[in-house]
Design an enzyme around this catalytic site. Structure first.
Site, short mmCIF file in Angstrom:
data_model
loop_
_atom_site.label_atom_id
_atom_site.label_comp_id
_atom_site.label_asym_id
_atom_site.label_seq_id
_atom_site.Cartn_x
_atom_site.Cartn_y
_atom_site.Cartn_z
N PRO A 9 0.69 -1.18 -0.06
CA PRO A 9 -0.07 0.02 -0.10
C PRO A 9 0.97 1.32 -0.05
CG PRO A 9 -0.78 -1.57 1.60
CD PRO A 9 0.35 -2.00 1.00
N ASN A 10 0.31 2.30 -0.95
CA ASN A 10 1.03 3.53 -0.83
C ASN A 10 2.27 3.74 -1.51
OD1 ASN A 10 -1.33 4.82 0.57
ND2 ASN A 10 -0.25 3.93 2.37
N ARG A 17 5.00 10.93 -2.69
CA ARG A 17 4.84 10.70 -1.25
C ARG A 17 5.72 11.13 -0.23
NH1 ARG A 17 4.64 4.73 1.53
NH2 ARG A 17 3.81 5.47 3.50
N TYR A 22 10.96 9.26 1.51
CA TYR A 22 11.08 8.44 0.45
C TYR A 22 11.96 8.63 -0.72
CZ TYR A 22 7.83 6.26 3.60
OH TYR A 22 7.20 5.65 4.60
N ASN A 71 8.19 -5.21 -0.36
CA ASN A 71 8.06 -4.04 0.40
C ASN A 71 6.70 -4.12 0.88
OD1 ASN A 71 7.85 -1.88 2.08
ND2 ASN A 71 9.01 -0.54 0.58
N ALA A 74 3.15 -0.38 4.93
CA ALA A 74 2.54 -0.58 6.76
C ALA A 74 2.01 -2.18 6.91
CB ALA A 74 1.44 0.28 6.58
N HIS A 77 3.96 -4.16 9.10
CA HIS A 77 3.78 -3.99 10.86
C HIS A 77 2.26 -4.62 11.36
CE1 HIS A 77 6.88 -1.43 9.79
NE2 HIS A 77 6.06 -0.47 9.26
N ASP A 84 2.15 -15.05 7.01
CA ASP A 84 1.64 -16.70 6.76
C ASP A 84 1.82 -16.82 5.26
OD1 ASP A 84 1.14 -17.10 9.23
OD2 ASP A 84 -1.19 -17.00 9.02
N GLU A 95 12.78 -8.90 2.71
CA GLU A 95 11.75 -7.86 3.11
C GLU A 95 12.90 -6.62 2.98
OE1 GLU A 95 10.76 -7.86 7.23
OE2 GLU A 95 9.31 -6.08 6.72
N HIS A 97 12.51 -2.08 3.14
CA HIS A 97 12.00 -0.87 3.73
C HIS A 97 12.81 0.08 3.03
CE1 HIS A 97 8.37 -2.67 5.78
NE2 HIS A 97 9.28 -3.19 6.39
N ILE A 98 12.34 1.10 2.32
CA ILE A 98 13.23 2.18 1.78
C ILE A 98 13.77 2.99 3.05
CG2 ILE A 98 12.93 4.40 0.54
CD1 ILE A 98 10.46 2.80 -0.81
N ARG A 104 12.15 5.58 13.11
CA ARG A 104 10.86 6.02 12.97
C ARG A 104 10.01 5.78 14.14
NH1 ARG A 104 8.57 5.20 7.22
NH2 ARG A 104 7.47 7.06 7.94
N ARG A 108 6.19 1.05 13.86
CA ARG A 108 7.05 0.66 12.73
C ARG A 108 8.26 -0.22 13.01
NH1 ARG A 108 4.95 4.02 8.40
NH2 ARG A 108 4.51 5.87 9.52
#
Ligand code: DQA
Length: 148
Positions: A9-10, A17, A22, A71, A74, A77, A84, A95, A97-98, A104, A108
């Site tokens: 998402p996003n 954004r 980011y 990635n 959210a 989290h 799963d 995994e 994350h930018i 943060r 998170r």
């Protein structure tokens, strides 16, 4: 060799954004550059804002990709269902994350996905995706050299 990059998402808004967190490069522009860097590799990109669509894509690619770079935004989290799905498939995942999620907000700091992944890259910007792809390229080549 086939590697899937999965964004949650996003992340369709990258470049616009919160650029102070980011950056201001769109994922499409970055992906174009990434494909040029890894020209011998089949790189696929999928982004979706919905948990179920991401789970479906994991099930699908878990059968025929050599590696998945994820990635989850959210959802990392919050989503046990996504964790799963990563655990349920055969294809290994890394995994990404930018941003450095540990620098943060506290919510998170935990990811349900991390323990299900081969490894994690946090806080290295978009370059984190390239490092994860590089890992899979080396991993697949090393396995091939051993005749696996
Ligand atoms: C993110 C970090 C998450 O906490 C956040 O919700 C995102 C982006 C990152 O790439 O830094 O959407 O996954």
């Amino acid at each position: 060799m086939r590697i899937l990059i999965l964004n949650g998402p996003n992340l369709n808004l990258l470049g616009r954004r919160e650029p102070e967190i980011y950056g201001n490069v769109t994922f499409d522009d970055f992906f174009h550059e990434l494909k040029a860097r890894f020209s011998g590799i089949h790189l696929e990109y999928f982004q979706n804002n919905h948990e179920g669509a991401l789970i479906d894509k994991l099930h699908d690619s878990g059968l025929h990709a050599d590696g998945i770079v994820i990635n989850a935004g959210a959802l990392a989290h919050t989503s046990i269902a996504l964790a799963d799905a990563v655990a349920a498939i055969r294809t290994p995942a890394v995994e990404v994350h930018i941003s450095n999620v540990f620098g943060r907000e506290e919510y998170r700091h935990h990811s349900w996905l991390s323990a299900k992944c081969a490894g994690c890259v946090f806080g290295l910007g978009l370059e984190g995706y390239a490092l994860a792809v590089e890992y899979f390229v080396r991993r697949v080549r090393a396995a091939a050299a051993l005749g696996e």
